[in-house]
Design a protein around this motif. Sequence first.
Motif, PDB file in Angstrom:
ATOM      1  N   ALA A  33       6.978  -4.890   1.557  1.00 31.48           N
ATOM      2  CA  ALA A  33       7.537  -6.041   0.845  1.00 31.48           C
ATOM      3  C   ALA A  33       7.839  -5.681  -0.610  1.00 31.48           C
ATOM      4  N   LEU A  34       6.928  -4.894  -1.157  1.00 30.65           N
ATOM      5  CA  LEU A  34       7.091  -4.476  -2.550  1.00 30.65           C
ATOM      6  C   LEU A  34       8.348  -3.617  -2.719  1.00 30.65           C
ATOM      7  N   ALA A  35       8.633  -2.830  -1.704  1.00 27.86           N
ATOM      8  CA  ALA A  35       9.750  -1.889  -1.792  1.00 27.86           C
ATOM      9  C   ALA A  35      11.103  -2.556  -1.581  1.00 27.86           C
ATOM     10  N   ALA A  64       8.656   3.026   2.740  1.00 29.55           N
ATOM     11  CA  ALA A  64       7.422   2.630   2.049  1.00 29.55           C
ATOM     12  C   ALA A  64       6.209   2.575   2.972  1.00 29.55           C
ATOM     13  N   CYS A  65       6.433   2.474   4.269  1.00 30.57           N
ATOM     14  CA  CYS A  65       5.301   2.337   5.206  1.00 30.57           C
ATOM     15  C   CYS A  65       4.797   3.709   5.641  1.00 30.57           C
ATOM     16  N   LEU A  66       3.657   4.104   5.112  1.00 24.88           N
ATOM     17  CA  LEU A  66       3.097   5.420   5.447  1.00 24.88           C
ATOM     18  C   LEU A  66       2.726   5.527   6.912  1.00 24.88           C
ATOM     19  N   ILE A  67       2.301   4.408   7.477  1.00 28.82           N
ATOM     20  CA  ILE A  67       1.861   4.396   8.879  1.00 28.82           C
ATOM     21  C   ILE A  67       3.054   4.633   9.810  1.00 28.82           C
ATOM     22  N   GLY A  68       4.232   4.314   9.338  1.00 28.18           N
ATOM     23  CA  GLY A  68       5.422   4.432  10.182  1.00 28.18           C
ATOM     24  C   GLY A  68       5.602   3.225  11.078  1.00 28.18           C
TER      25      GLY A  68
END
Lengths: 138, 587
Positions: free
Chosen positions: A61-63, A93-97
């Motif tokens: 959301a931040l991105a 932005a989502c490291l988890i993918g």
Amino acid sequence: MQLDVVDIDRCVGCQVCMFACTRRQNIAGLSKSCIHVRSLGGMERGFTVITCRACPDPPCALACPKGALKPRPDGGVLLDRDACDGCGACRQACLIGAVFWDDAANRPNICIHCGYCATHCPHGVLELVKGPVTHAGQ
Amino acid sequence: MLANDPLKNVLYIDLATGASQVRDRTDLFAARLGGAGVAARLLHEECPAGCDPFAPENPVVFAVGPLTGLFPLASKTVAMFKSPLTGNLGESHAGGRSAVAIRMAGYGAIVIRGASPAPAYLSVDGGEVRLKDARSLWGLDHSATAGRIIRENERGAGLRAIMRIGTAGEKRIRYAGVTTESYRHFGRLGLGAVFGAKNLKAVAVGGRRELPVAGIRAYRELYEEVHRAAVESPAMKKYHDLGTPENVRPLNALGALPVRNLQAGKLEPVDRITGEAFAESYLGRRLACAHCPVGCVHIAALREPHPAEPFFYKTSMIGYDYELIYAFGAMLGVTDPAGILRLIEEAERTGLDVMSAGVVLAWATEAFGSGLLSAEHTNGLDLTFGDWQTYLKALELIDRQPNRFYQDLGQGVAHASSVYGGTEYALHCGGNEMPGYHTGPAAHLGFLLGARHSHLDNAGYGIDQKALADGTALDPAAVVDKLMAEEQWRQVLSSLVVCFFARGIYSKELVVRALAAAGSGLDDARLDALGREIYRDKFAFKFREGFKVSELALAGRVHRTPAPGGPVDKEFIAKALRYFTEKIGMP
């Protein structure tokens, strides 16, 4: 409530959850799935189930430069499809993918934590729980 | 079929040039559903009469069905080609992710033509089709290594299938298979050798798309019904819990488990190699094919000490099934489960079909024991039933082919026995090594008369076991009628690529409704007619390529070693074959 991967050891990699997710959105196939199962580098090592863990302060959301991802009260985000322009910053932005992509629509596939996949998991891998979610596929 | 269903797309690739094209073959899928039905038609179109199985003209066809990706358990891919093992119809089925991957890439079938000038692998990522250099993968010691390297070089983890061969396929050993997702196989009839002859190391295919349905509400309702049936069915639970090895104990108790080259029907002691024993001592993981909730694939964890270093251990994850325990266990007199697993791992390394390899070694052991073969033939190996360490070396030599004898072994038991003798106990049907059922005449007739010479054609072993349980006598004509009816219905299922384990769930009535949801209005009568037509398509190919009922015979051993209901009577088989000739009415 949030979707959680409660027992990854029982996952057999059938991907029934992935089909359930797209089907819940009234489409057959895999194009809209917000959950993903893949091997941990070869089937002999077992599987990981990649799901949105409903971050309380979601980086996706931040991105988002358009404000198209609105934080959900229970964690995670909701997508405003009209506000989204398909830039893909959320996915980065989502490291988890766990931000998946619908190539045809050029929009992210965002989990709403409805639990439909969990009701179809034949082996008790997924559950809808009262968070916080501390697993990420494992 | 709905007009916008990508099933109609057939991808044609020419390995000689790398050129590919997609053709709208609505005609084929409307006439033959998909899977086996469509593949048989494509084989007729592509494979010239009398063609050498290793010639570039021999095509490889992969086909999936209209229910793949829509409903659970429609998870098999049908491969068709001319078999280098039998010189006739080659048909082999595998699951893994292959079927869903082909469907999600946007195709109903893939036709591979020609031969590549240098080792190559085919990459199909949705609409992107490329032939890629595989020279650096050729000759790798373990076929899984090639799988891993391709995995690391291709997109789409979790959404793709990687079907690859090992060195046995590269060297055209006629019962080399193709492995997909590490543990599933297009095992039988030598598809791996055809890949090898084409310089084709692997096919990687995947995609992620949507599929049209006739009405979303009706589709979703029916899905729930099929899903519930699959997860609640006792048959499915059986395949999940112990898997196919559950059959070792009952078939052995019956005296129907072929032991030491079918010198007996019962193995003593059997206790360490039953499904229960494997699960208790070795089961390390279960896997499922994509879009199948069952998870019937059983993987053993074998922990062994390193031969050179103390307190150093190696753990291997090795797939096992009934047929593998039969071929490398009972058939070779191996009662040590770790030995069976080591042999399976060796076959996985080079990409050999375990069933054929086990039967070939069982014949060689007997021929060696009876003096037909000497240590000169075997390269010094003293082949003895039960001695799995020596079989491990023999498997390696089948791949390495150090002399003429091992080259002959690499051509199958029919060929090897024609050179060295021992045809009386060379256990094959029409050139394909026998499966693990000595239940009675129906099983053997099923292998002889099935289009693939496979126990999966028509489940003759089921007819034998039912007659034994009911205490009724079998009649040759009635057996043939049942075998043909079952095989014809199985053409419908394998055209829908529904796993045969789910045949109890996919009744005719359910198939009609599932096809309606996919946009095809077919009734019971049309399905029955399709089963007959597809069956005849296959036999038309077989007869064209020289299949003759008059040349079919069982090894003498099959008649001599009593089955549970007594010896398999020669006259019974002869009568059945005459009746089959009359009934099929083809030349």
